[in-house]
Design an enzyme around this catalytic site. Structure first.
Site, PDB file in Angstrom:
ATOM      1  N   HIS A 316       1.236  -1.013   0.147  1.00  0.00           N
ATOM      2  CA  HIS A 316      -0.202   0.222   0.098  1.00  0.00           C
ATOM      3  C   HIS A 316       1.182   0.956   0.170  1.00  0.00           C
ATOM      4  CE1 HIS A 316      -2.991  -2.863   2.687  1.00  0.00           C
ATOM      5  NE2 HIS A 316      -3.155  -2.711   0.816  1.00  0.00           N
ATOM      6  N   TRP A 540       3.860  -0.451   5.106  1.00  0.00           N
ATOM      7  CA  TRP A 540       5.232  -1.667   5.779  1.00  0.00           C
ATOM      8  C   TRP A 540       4.036  -2.929   5.064  1.00  0.00           C
ATOM      9  CZ3 TRP A 540       4.086   3.284   7.761  1.00  0.00           C
ATOM     10  CH2 TRP A 540       4.962   3.786   7.953  1.00  0.00           C
ATOM     11  N   HIS A 541       3.190  -2.530   4.104  1.00  0.00           N
ATOM     12  CA  HIS A 541       2.202  -4.260   3.890  1.00  0.00           C
ATOM     13  C   HIS A 541       2.950  -5.114   3.045  1.00  0.00           C
ATOM     14  CE1 HIS A 541      -1.139  -0.928   5.805  1.00  0.00           C
ATOM     15  NE2 HIS A 541      -0.376  -1.481   7.245  1.00  0.00           N
ATOM     16  N   ALA A 542       3.917  -5.497   2.716  1.00  0.00           N
ATOM     17  CA  ALA A 542       4.302  -6.200   1.410  1.00  0.00           C
ATOM     18  C   ALA A 542       3.946  -7.670   1.974  1.00  0.00           C
ATOM     19  CB  ALA A 542       5.607  -6.147   1.794  1.00  0.00           C
TER      20      ALA A 542
END
Length: 609
Positions: A316, A540-542
């Protein structure tokens, strides 16, 4: 729980990675059958009772360069983001992202999981996964039909910071007549409604609620559960095509050309990769599983042709836009940016240690909305978004296009040199970017060399349109809030000086709720787009790099989480998500961990998982 192991030791199950999902699955299996010999190998350190992690408001300090509990992955320079090399941190400690994140409680849309199931993954739809979300949580915010109250992970609503969340909701009620309000914006169905934002914080203790403490560290009585920290998994050991163990080495930072000593651990029943969206595909490639050309470049003999390994990188895109706040406001600025010695001796620490309350027991994110565009907004978004809207969002009314809300601090890592000033920020991030990236190894078997990483950020102009809309909407709400004291100019687009949007010209106090919106011209839109190219970053949403979908469609694992082409090897982390989720990823990681525990328990005959 023990923390030692001998080279070549035999276990029942080995987890290569001790992040969010790995802790959930290992903890559930260990609790169901204490006789299972389980080894968890984690590249980062233990964080048991470490204040930087247990005290929620310290989360911002985890983003500081050099922190051992994060790996900072550097992407290739990209024209789409003004030639920058984007940096994407990922959790590197026991508990993974759950131990370092913003403790922001956000759940996906039900249709996100239905999308997973419709890709050929029976048992992964919303009807199956929503109960697992309830199983994991201890919801302390009242009764809700999709919430659980007896799970290990606490969710609370206490300890709001200042007045920003309250003012944001009050202004939204007067300004934004096209949207409604809800007390529970995270029931898997609600969308386009403003509401209070909950937190992964225990209301009784004021502590972060992470998977390390709630699934692993509470099992001291179980000596069969071993967690080795600062151990990096190099590759999987195979007997023919059956996974029988792993090679691993000390997690060191060294300039030496010689690799550290490689040790081995063997698993009689199962090997599980749970090293995240960066770690799991890397281990697969070093093990000979991946695309032929990637393996050939790295001098690794191919065991299985799986070209989807490392592809389908999703994230994101986030912005934190800063505004000056009323000097009487409570904010987290001093905790985020103050001198560590001052923070350590502050009244906030004393209050937290006394009764688990106060600013240290908060995250500063107290309100927000999962937002979809109105007809008027679609005109603002413009024609570059039309195709994406019609094909992806129009017939999925529970899918938000963007999350946005206030946070009670200045949130960029380059704090302004204005000691004592108070700030708040408007946060917005794209929930389902069109742009995708990829991550691969580039140094053969060396697990310490940075990865070959392309984020894909803003490669598709539809993603830029969403961010442009987010900036405009957030600014209108911010400048109507009572605490507003002007724009922090360096943190905004560089508008033409004669423009109505020029931040230098804006009033230093709030405007009336019924004041006209700022009129943006084409030059202003261009300035906003350039601002986003220069400033946009990871949320930080890998996820997605070992996708759970048919092998013919680039899949890496099947619906039982088995890696295609080999036996006795599963992947259990956010890398298996075949498509994005409209939320912070912690909740989906809990669900994946719980689901994996059930799958493994079923296959190994373990009761009571």
């Amino acid at each position: 729980m023990t923390s030692t192991a001998a080279d070549g030791e035999q276990y029942d199950i080995i987890f290569a990675g001790g992040g969010t999902c790995g802790c959930v699955t290992a903890g559930r299996l260990a609790a169901a059958d204490p006789s299972l010999r389980i080894l968890v190998l984690e590249a980062g350190p233990h964080i048991r009772d470490v204040q930087d992690h247990t005290q929620p408001a310290r989360y911002f300090s985890n983003l500081a360069p050099g922190k051992e509990t994060l790996t900072f992955h550097v992407g290739k320079p990209s024209k789409s983001i003004a030639g920058r090399s984007p940096i994407v941190p990922s959790g590197k400690c026991v508990g993974g992202g759950s131990s370092v994140n913003f403790v922001m409680y956000t759940r996906a849309s039900a249709s996100d999981y239905d999308d997973w199931e419709n890709l050929g993954n029976p048992g992964w739809g919303s009807d199956d996964l929503i109960p697992l979300a309830s199983k994991a949580e201890n919801y302390q915010c009242g009764i809700g039909r999709t919430h659980g109250t007896s799970g290990p992970i606490s969710v609370s609503s206490e300890n709001n910071v200042g007045v920003f969340g309250q003012q944001y909701l009050a202004i939204a009620a007067k300004y934004d007549k096209d949207r409604d309000f809800t007390e529970d914006p995270n029931d898997f169905r609600s969308c386009n409604k403003y509401g209070p934002w909950r937190k992964y914080i225990d209301s009784a203790s004021g502590k972060r609620s992470d998977t390390a403490h709630q699934y692993i560290y509470n099992k001291n009585h179980n000596n069969n559960l071993q967690v080795l920290d600062r151990q990096r998994v190099v590759r999987v050991i195979f007997d023919d095509k059956r996974a029988v163990g792993v090679e691993y080495a000390d997690e060191v930072v060294s300039t030496a050309a010689v690799m550290p000593d490689i040790r081995k651990a063997f698993a009689s029943r199962l090997v599980v990769l749970s090293a995240g969206a960066f770690g799991s595909p890397s281990i697969l490639e070093r093990s000979g599983i991946g695309a032929f050309d990637v393996l050939k470049r790295n001098g690794i003999p191919q065991l299985v042709e799986l070209p989807g390994v490392g592809e389908n990188y999703n994230d994101h895109n986030v912005l934190f836009v800063p505004f000056y706040a009323d000097e009487s406001s409570d904010t987290l600025d001093a905790i985020f940016h103050g001198d560590p010695a001052d923070i350590a001796s502050s009244v906030h620490i004393e209050q937290w240690e006394k009764d688990g309350t106060g600013l240290m027991a908060s995250n500063g994110i107290d309100a927000g909305i999962k937002m979809r565009p109105t007809e008027r907004d679609l005109k603002i978004l413009g024609p570059t978004f039309t195709k994406r809207w019609n094909e992806f969002f129009l017939n999925a009314p529970d899918k938000p296009v963007m999350w946005t809300g206030p946070i009670s601090a200045y949130c960029n890592t380059d704090p302004p040199l204005q000691p004592g000033r108070k700030f708040f920020s408007i946060v917005y991030y794209t929930e389902y970017p069109v742009s995708l990236g990829r991550v691969h190894i580039q140094a053969g078997l060396d697990p310490y060399i940075p990865l070959d990483f392309e984020t894909g950020f803003l490669d598709d102009p539809a993603d830029l349109a969403v961010l442009r809309w987010g900036y405009k909407h957030g600014r209108e709400l911010a400048r109507r809030m009572d605490a507003y004291r002007g724009c922090f100019v360096p943190g905004h687009p560089q508008f033409p000086k004669e423009s109505e949007a020029a931040t230098e010209l804006q009033a230093q106090g709030p405007v009336a709720v019924n004041a006209p919106d700022i009129n943006y011209g084409q030059d202003d839109d261009d300035a906003i787009d350039e601002y986003h190219r220069l400033k946009v970053g990871t949320a930080w949403h890998a996820l997605g790099t070992c996708a759970m979908k048919p092998r013919s469609q680039g899949g890496v694992v099947d619906s039982r989480l088995n890696v295609y082409g080999v036996d006795n090897l599963k992947v259990v982390d956010m890398s298996i998500a075949p498509s994005n989720v409209g939320a912070n990823t912690y909740n989906s990681a809990l669900i994946i961990g719980e689901k994996a525990a059930l799958i493994i328990g079923d296959e190994l005959g373990i009761k009571g998982v």
